[in-house]
Design a protein around this motif. Structure first.
Motif, mmCIF file in Angstrom:
data_model
loop_
_atom_site.group_PDB
_atom_site.id
_atom_site.type_symbol
_atom_site.label_atom_id
_atom_site.label_comp_id
_atom_site.label_asym_id
_atom_site.label_seq_id
_atom_site.Cartn_x
_atom_site.Cartn_y
_atom_site.Cartn_z
ATOM 1 N N ILE A 1 0.816 -1.217 0.000
ATOM 2 C CA ILE A 1 0.000 0.000 0.000
ATOM 3 C C ILE A 1 0.852 1.271 0.000
ATOM 4 O O ILE A 1 0.304 2.368 -0.090
ATOM 5 C CB ILE A 1 -0.972 0.028 1.194
ATOM 6 N N SER A 2 2.173 1.112 0.099
ATOM 7 C CA SER A 2 3.070 2.268 0.097
ATOM 8 C C SER A 2 4.469 1.806 -0.305
ATOM 9 O O SER A 2 4.750 0.598 -0.383
ATOM 10 C CB SER A 2 3.126 2.921 1.480
ATOM 11 N N ARG A 3 5.350 2.771 -0.543
ATOM 12 C CA ARG A 3 6.739 2.431 -0.844
ATOM 13 C C ARG A 3 7.373 1.678 0.313
ATOM 14 O O ARG A 3 8.147 0.732 0.122
ATOM 15 C CB ARG A 3 7.540 3.705 -1.119
ATOM 16 N N GLU A 4 7.033 2.127 1.529
ATOM 17 C CA GLU A 4 7.628 1.493 2.704
ATOM 18 C C GLU A 4 7.170 0.046 2.862
ATOM 19 O O GLU A 4 7.970 -0.823 3.227
ATOM 20 C CB GLU A 4 7.264 2.285 3.965
ATOM 21 N N SER A 5 5.884 -0.216 2.592
ATOM 22 C CA SER A 5 5.417 -1.597 2.741
ATOM 23 C C SER A 5 5.991 -2.499 1.642
ATOM 24 O O SER A 5 6.192 -3.693 1.855
ATOM 25 C CB SER A 5 3.883 -1.674 2.763
ATOM 26 N N LYS A 6 6.312 -1.922 0.480
ATOM 27 C CA LYS A 6 6.993 -2.688 -0.566
ATOM 28 C C LYS A 6 8.391 -3.073 -0.103
ATOM 29 O O LYS A 6 8.806 -4.237 -0.212
ATOM 30 C CB LYS A 6 7.076 -1.878 -1.857
#
Length: 372
Positions: free
Chosen positions: A140-145
């Protein structure tokens, strides 16, 4: 397309609300949805009952399995038979796509050697025997990727970023009569800069950072123009004591209103500025709601910030816990109302293009099509 949802429980969480929003989007696009879930966590909670009813009102088929309770033997027996039942349901569904909204249910389609999708909603997910990396993973975000790659062992090429979306109703203009009723009911003063927060009230939401920014770093002339509204419910009695003590000792205690949580839509349009000062966020969906409501939005550099905001153009991002940096941003946009309005307008345009339920649904369907 026939889509099978795996949702462990229906509870007060962002995962449940996201699953419901996506379900609405999928049904609106003409897809068929089957939901396998452990049901609501509290059958006496009307809010959760309404969510379950919303899933059913969409025309979805909802199958509820028993969740483990009691002693270790009873839990083991219930788990065993529930797993068998869910596996049969998955086989019989003959779905085009299996989407495990709950990552810890991914072992079920994995056991059946089926292709499936899962969503990593936060970066606190711990890899264990129940989690299996999917055919396609939605971050859902760059961080969760990054988290999925570094901590869960997911392959970069299997991951799509699909940010959460919100209803376009937040863009609808609220009447002055409705806003005035709320101002009167909650004694919200006229001729003040209204700075708002929406969400549960806990220490991790950083409301102390916001209060400190105003009373310690803004000039007296700017600080006296401000009124704060915290729209939310306390998570625990300890959180209530914590905030009450801070407010009691604050120089601006007479400029703070705490309003019980309710539909935030009209409040966003009363706020001149929205601040999300959290120490931690999975995505920070309230920022999107505020931006779509034409409210100038400031948030911490927690998960989702860089996906949502270009700093100084359509919102503002400040370092987590940094009251001084927050105060600098507040001082700038309090002083320059024209700049504040421009940033708010840009935020509304951006969210209507990129962060609606329709946009989220279309991107999710693109991910589904990759495994079909």
């Amino acid at each position: 397309m026939k889509i099978l949802y795996l949702l462990s429980r229906i509870e007060k969480s962002g995962v449940t609300l996201h699953a419901l929003d996506l379900a609405k989007g999928l049904v609106d696009q003409g897809h068929e949805l089957i939901i396998i879930t452990g049901g609501i966590t509290d059958k006496n909670n009307s809010y959760l009952v309404d969510i379950l009813n919303d899933f059913e009102r969409l025309g979805n088929e909802v199958k509820v399995f028993k969740t483990p309770k009691g002693n270790i033997v009873n839990r083991a027996v219930t788990s065993f038979f529930s797993i068998l039942q869910i596996l049969r349901w998955i086989q019989n569904a003959k779905a085009d796509v299996i989407h495990s909204q709950s990552p810890y249910m991914t072992f079920l389609p994995w056991l059946l050697r089926k292709k499936y999708v899962t969503t990593v909603h936060n970066v606190q997910l711990i890899k264990n025997i129940k989690y299996k990396n999917p055919t396609k993973l939605i971050a859902i975000s760059r961080e969760s990727k990054d988290y999925a790659i570094e901590e869960l062992g997911a392959s970069r090429e299997t991951i799509d970023i699909v940010c959460h979306g919100v209803s376009k109703r937040y863009a609808d203009v609220v009447s002055n009569d409705e806003k005035n009723l709320l101002r009167t009911k909650y004694e919200i003063p006229e001729n003040h800069i209204i700075i708002g927060y929406v969400g549960r009230i806990t220490r991790e939401k950083g409301l102390d950072i916001l209060i400190n920014a105003i009373e310690e770093y803004l000039s007296d002339n700017q600080a006296e123009k401000i009124h704060l509204i915290f729209l939310g419910d306390y998570w625990t009695s300890a959180d209530q004591r914590w905030l009450n003590e801070i407010i009691a000792e604050s120089e601006i205690k007479e400029q703070i209103s705490i309003v019980p949580f309710q539909d935030p839509k009209p409040f966003y349009q009363i706020f001149d500025i929205f601040v999300l000062p959290s120490y931690s966020e999975a995505f920070g969906l309230v920022s999107i709601e505020a931006m779509m409501s034409d409210c100038c939005t400031i948030r911490t550099d927690t998960n989702g910030a860089l996906d949502q905001i270009v700093h100084g153009k359509d919102g503002f991002i400040f370092e987590t816990g940094n009251s001084h940096e927050l105060a600098q941003i507040l001082g700038q946009i309090i002083q320059d109302s024209s700049f504040r309005a421009t940033v708010a307008k840009n935020g509304k345009i951006k969210t209507l293009k990129n962060f609606t339920i329709e946009a989220m649904t279309s991107k999710t369907v693109e991910t589904y099509q990759k495994i079909m």
